[in-house]
Design a protein around this motif. Structure first.
Motif, PDB file in Angstrom:
ATOM      1  N   CYS A 157      24.984  81.272   4.735  1.00  0.00           N
ATOM      2  CA  CYS A 157      24.011  80.574   3.899  1.00  0.00           C
ATOM      3  C   CYS A 157      22.610  80.906   4.410  1.00  0.00           C
ATOM      4  CB  CYS A 157      24.248  79.062   3.961  1.00  0.00           C
ATOM      5  SG  CYS A 157      22.981  78.094   3.088  1.00  0.00           S
ATOM      6  N   GLN A 158      21.700  81.187   3.501  1.00  0.00           N
ATOM      7  CA  GLN A 158      20.330  81.525   3.874  1.00  0.00           C
ATOM      8  C   GLN A 158      19.544  80.311   4.355  1.00  0.00           C
ATOM      9  OE1 GLN A 158      19.123  83.087   0.114  1.00  0.00           O
ATOM     10  NE2 GLN A 158      20.563  84.786   0.221  1.00  0.00           N
ATOM     11  N   VAL A 159      20.076  79.101   4.120  1.00  0.00           N
ATOM     12  CA  VAL A 159      19.381  77.875   4.499  1.00  0.00           C
ATOM     13  C   VAL A 159      19.953  77.297   5.792  1.00  0.00           C
ATOM     14  CG1 VAL A 159      18.773  75.528   3.788  1.00  0.00           C
ATOM     15  CG2 VAL A 159      18.790  77.378   2.102  1.00  0.00           C
ATOM     16  N   CYS A 160      21.271  77.029   5.813  1.00  0.00           N
ATOM     17  CA  CYS A 160      21.869  76.362   6.983  1.00  0.00           C
ATOM     18  C   CYS A 160      22.622  77.321   7.916  1.00  0.00           C
ATOM     19  CB  CYS A 160      22.784  75.225   6.545  1.00  0.00           C
ATOM     20  SG  CYS A 160      24.332  75.760   5.754  1.00  0.00           S
ATOM     21  N   CYS A 161      22.759  78.586   7.513  1.00  0.00           N
ATOM     22  CA  CYS A 161      23.376  79.649   8.325  1.00  0.00           C
ATOM     23  C   CYS A 161      24.876  79.485   8.548  1.00  0.00           C
ATOM     24  CB  CYS A 161      22.671  79.802   9.673  1.00  0.00           C
ATOM     25  SG  CYS A 161      20.937  80.227   9.504  1.00  0.00           S
ATOM     26  N   ARG A 162      25.537  78.605   7.820  1.00  0.00           N
ATOM     27  CA  ARG A 162      26.980  78.443   7.973  1.00  0.00           C
ATOM     28  C   ARG A 162      27.702  79.483   7.130  1.00  0.00           C
ATOM     29  NH1 ARG A 162      28.910  72.566   8.367  1.00  0.00           N
ATOM     30  NH2 ARG A 162      30.767  73.687   8.998  1.00  0.00           N
ATOM     31  N   PRO A 163      28.916  79.871   7.534  1.00  0.00           N
ATOM     32  CA  PRO A 163      29.644  80.934   6.824  1.00  0.00           C
ATOM     33  C   PRO A 163      30.276  80.453   5.522  1.00  0.00           C
ATOM     34  CG  PRO A 163      30.955  80.116   8.649  1.00  0.00           C
ATOM     35  CD  PRO A 163      29.614  79.420   8.738  1.00  0.00           C
ATOM     36  N   ILE A 164      29.976  81.163   4.441  1.00  0.00           N
ATOM     37  CA  ILE A 164      30.507  80.851   3.117  1.00  0.00           C
ATOM     38  C   ILE A 164      31.510  81.932   2.744  1.00  0.00           C
ATOM     39  CG2 ILE A 164      29.957  80.539   0.682  1.00  0.00           C
ATOM     40  CD1 ILE A 164      27.075  79.872   1.570  1.00  0.00           C
ATOM     41  N   SER A 165      32.700  81.538   2.333  1.00  0.00           N
ATOM     42  CA  SER A 165      33.705  82.481   1.855  1.00  0.00           C
ATOM     43  C   SER A 165      33.412  82.759   0.378  1.00  0.00           C
ATOM     44  CB  SER A 165      35.107  81.887   2.022  1.00  0.00           C
ATOM     45  OG  SER A 165      36.067  82.785   1.537  1.00  0.00           O
ATOM     46  N   VAL A 166      33.142  84.026   0.064  1.00  0.00           N
ATOM     47  CA  VAL A 166      32.781  84.440  -1.292  1.00  0.00           C
ATOM     48  C   VAL A 166      33.927  85.261  -1.874  1.00  0.00           C
ATOM     49  CG1 VAL A 166      31.119  85.722  -2.699  1.00  0.00           C
ATOM     50  CG2 VAL A 166      30.338  84.518  -0.641  1.00  0.00           C
ATOM     51  N   ALA A 167      34.406  84.869  -3.045  1.00  0.00           N
ATOM     52  CA  ALA A 167      35.436  85.630  -3.758  1.00  0.00           C
ATOM     53  C   ALA A 167      34.795  86.180  -5.026  1.00  0.00           C
ATOM     54  CB  ALA A 167      36.631  84.758  -4.097  1.00  0.00           C
ATOM     55  N   VAL A 168      34.990  87.480  -5.266  1.00  0.00           N
ATOM     56  CA  VAL A 168      34.431  88.146  -6.445  1.00  0.00           C
ATOM     57  C   VAL A 168      35.583  88.803  -7.195  1.00  0.00           C
ATOM     58  CG1 VAL A 168      32.869  89.960  -7.242  1.00  0.00           C
ATOM     59  CG2 VAL A 168      32.272  88.616  -5.217  1.00  0.00           C
ATOM     60  N   TRP A 169      35.600  88.620  -8.508  1.00  0.00           N
ATOM     61  CA  TRP A 169      36.612  89.303  -9.315  1.00  0.00           C
ATOM     62  C   TRP A 169      36.016  89.650 -10.664  1.00  0.00           C
ATOM     63  CZ3 TRP A 169      36.492  84.132  -8.525  1.00  0.00           C
ATOM     64  CH2 TRP A 169      36.585  83.296  -9.617  1.00  0.00           C
ATOM     65  N   ILE A 170      36.590  90.673 -11.275  1.00  0.00           N
ATOM     66  CA  ILE A 170      36.161  91.137 -12.580  1.00  0.00           C
ATOM     67  C   ILE A 170      37.153  90.602 -13.609  1.00  0.00           C
ATOM     68  CG2 ILE A 170      35.527  93.140 -13.984  1.00  0.00           C
ATOM     69  CD1 ILE A 170      33.959  92.818 -11.292  1.00  0.00           C
ATOM     70  N   GLY A 171      36.658  89.855 -14.582  1.00  0.00           N
ATOM     71  CA  GLY A 171      37.516  89.283 -15.616  1.00  0.00           C
ATOM     72  C   GLY A 171      37.914  90.321 -16.643  1.00  0.00           C
ATOM     73  N   ALA A 172      38.827  89.946 -17.518  1.00  0.00           N
ATOM     74  CA  ALA A 172      39.301  90.841 -18.579  1.00  0.00           C
ATOM     75  C   ALA A 172      38.158  91.257 -19.499  1.00  0.00           C
ATOM     76  CB  ALA A 172      40.405  90.157 -19.387  1.00  0.00           C
ATOM     77  N   ASP A 173      37.132  90.407 -19.591  1.00  0.00           N
ATOM     78  CA  ASP A 173      35.966  90.707 -20.420  1.00  0.00           C
ATOM     79  C   ASP A 173      34.939  91.553 -19.669  1.00  0.00           C
ATOM     80  OD1 ASP A 173      35.248  88.806 -18.582  1.00  0.00           O
ATOM     81  OD2 ASP A 173      34.538  87.351 -20.042  1.00  0.00           O
ATOM     82  N   GLU A 174      35.287  91.993 -18.456  1.00  0.00           N
ATOM     83  CA  GLU A 174      34.454  92.804 -17.557  1.00  0.00           C
ATOM     84  C   GLU A 174      33.255  92.038 -17.015  1.00  0.00           C
ATOM     85  OE1 GLU A 174      33.583  96.814 -18.566  1.00  0.00           O
ATOM     86  OE2 GLU A 174      35.614  97.230 -19.253  1.00  0.00           O
ATOM     87  N   ASP A 175      33.253  90.704 -17.149  1.00  0.00           N
ATOM     88  CA  ASP A 175      32.224  89.889 -16.519  1.00  0.00           C
ATOM     89  C   ASP A 175      32.565  89.712 -15.044  1.00  0.00           C
ATOM     90  OD1 ASP A 175      30.671  89.521 -18.755  1.00  0.00           O
ATOM     91  OD2 ASP A 175      31.510  87.557 -19.252  1.00  0.00           O
ATOM     92  N   THR A 230      33.621  78.948  -1.204  1.00  0.00           N
ATOM     93  CA  THR A 230      34.204  77.811  -0.496  1.00  0.00           C
ATOM     94  C   THR A 230      33.696  77.816   0.943  1.00  0.00           C
ATOM     95  OG1 THR A 230      36.160  79.083   0.145  1.00  0.00           O
ATOM     96  CG2 THR A 230      36.336  77.764  -1.867  1.00  0.00           C
ATOM     97  N   GLY A 231      33.798  76.653   1.558  1.00  0.00           N
ATOM     98  CA  GLY A 231      33.457  76.553   2.968  1.00  0.00           C
ATOM     99  C   GLY A 231      34.624  77.055   3.815  1.00  0.00           C
ATOM    100  N   GLU A 232      34.358  77.333   5.060  1.00  0.00           N
ATOM    101  CA  GLU A 232      35.377  77.848   5.968  1.00  0.00           C
ATOM    102  C   GLU A 232      36.560  76.886   6.086  1.00  0.00           C
ATOM    103  OE1 GLU A 232      34.232  78.340  10.140  1.00  0.00           O
ATOM    104  OE2 GLU A 232      34.736  80.445   9.870  1.00  0.00           O
ATOM    105  N   ASP A 233      36.304  75.594   6.070  1.00  0.00           N
ATOM    106  CA  ASP A 233      37.356  74.592   6.198  1.00  0.00           C
ATOM    107  C   ASP A 233      38.165  74.413   4.916  1.00  0.00           C
ATOM    108  OD1 ASP A 233      36.390  74.185   8.755  1.00  0.00           O
ATOM    109  OD2 ASP A 233      35.131  72.503   8.155  1.00  0.00           O
ATOM    110  N   ASP A 234      37.594  74.835   3.766  1.00  0.00           N
ATOM    111  CA  ASP A 234      38.247  74.670   2.467  1.00  0.00           C
ATOM    112  C   ASP A 234      39.181  75.818   2.111  1.00  0.00           C
ATOM    113  OD1 ASP A 234      36.718  72.388   2.211  1.00  0.00           O
ATOM    114  OD2 ASP A 234      35.148  73.404   1.067  1.00  0.00           O
ATOM    115  N   ALA A 235      39.043  76.929   2.811  1.00  0.00           N
ATOM    116  CA  ALA A 235      39.807  78.146   2.442  1.00  0.00           C
ATOM    117  C   ALA A 235      41.271  78.017   2.732  1.00  0.00           C
ATOM    118  CB  ALA A 235      39.231  79.349   3.175  1.00  0.00           C
TER     119      ALA A 235
END
Length: 64
Positions: A35-53, A59-64
């Motif tokens: 995070c650019q504000v609090c510096c804690r690690p954020i788990s980022v998931a990226v996927w391409i939908g069927a519509d190509e969007d 999620t937070g590290e504890d939520d994963a």
């Protein structure tokens, strides 16, 4: 489709809205970005939908 695009996310820790750049050229992916504000690690998931969007989920590290 533009492969490098900005996405607004909300930090799961401090709640601040921040903007991250997502590179969709690698297809579906998951990585950690601090995070650019609090510096804690954020788990980022990226996927391409069927519509190509590009979809982003965070999620937070504890939520994963």
């Amino acid at each position: 489709m533009d492969m490098l695009s900005p996405h607004s996310i909300q930090c799961p820790y401090c709640g601040e809205h921040i903007e991250i750049l997502v590179d969709a050229s690698a297809g579906d992916q998951q990585y950690i970005e601090d995070c650019q504000v609090c510096c804690r690690p954020i788990s980022v998931a990226v996927w391409i939908g069927a519509d190509e969007d590009v979809h982003v989920s965070v999620t937070g590290e504890d939520d994963a």
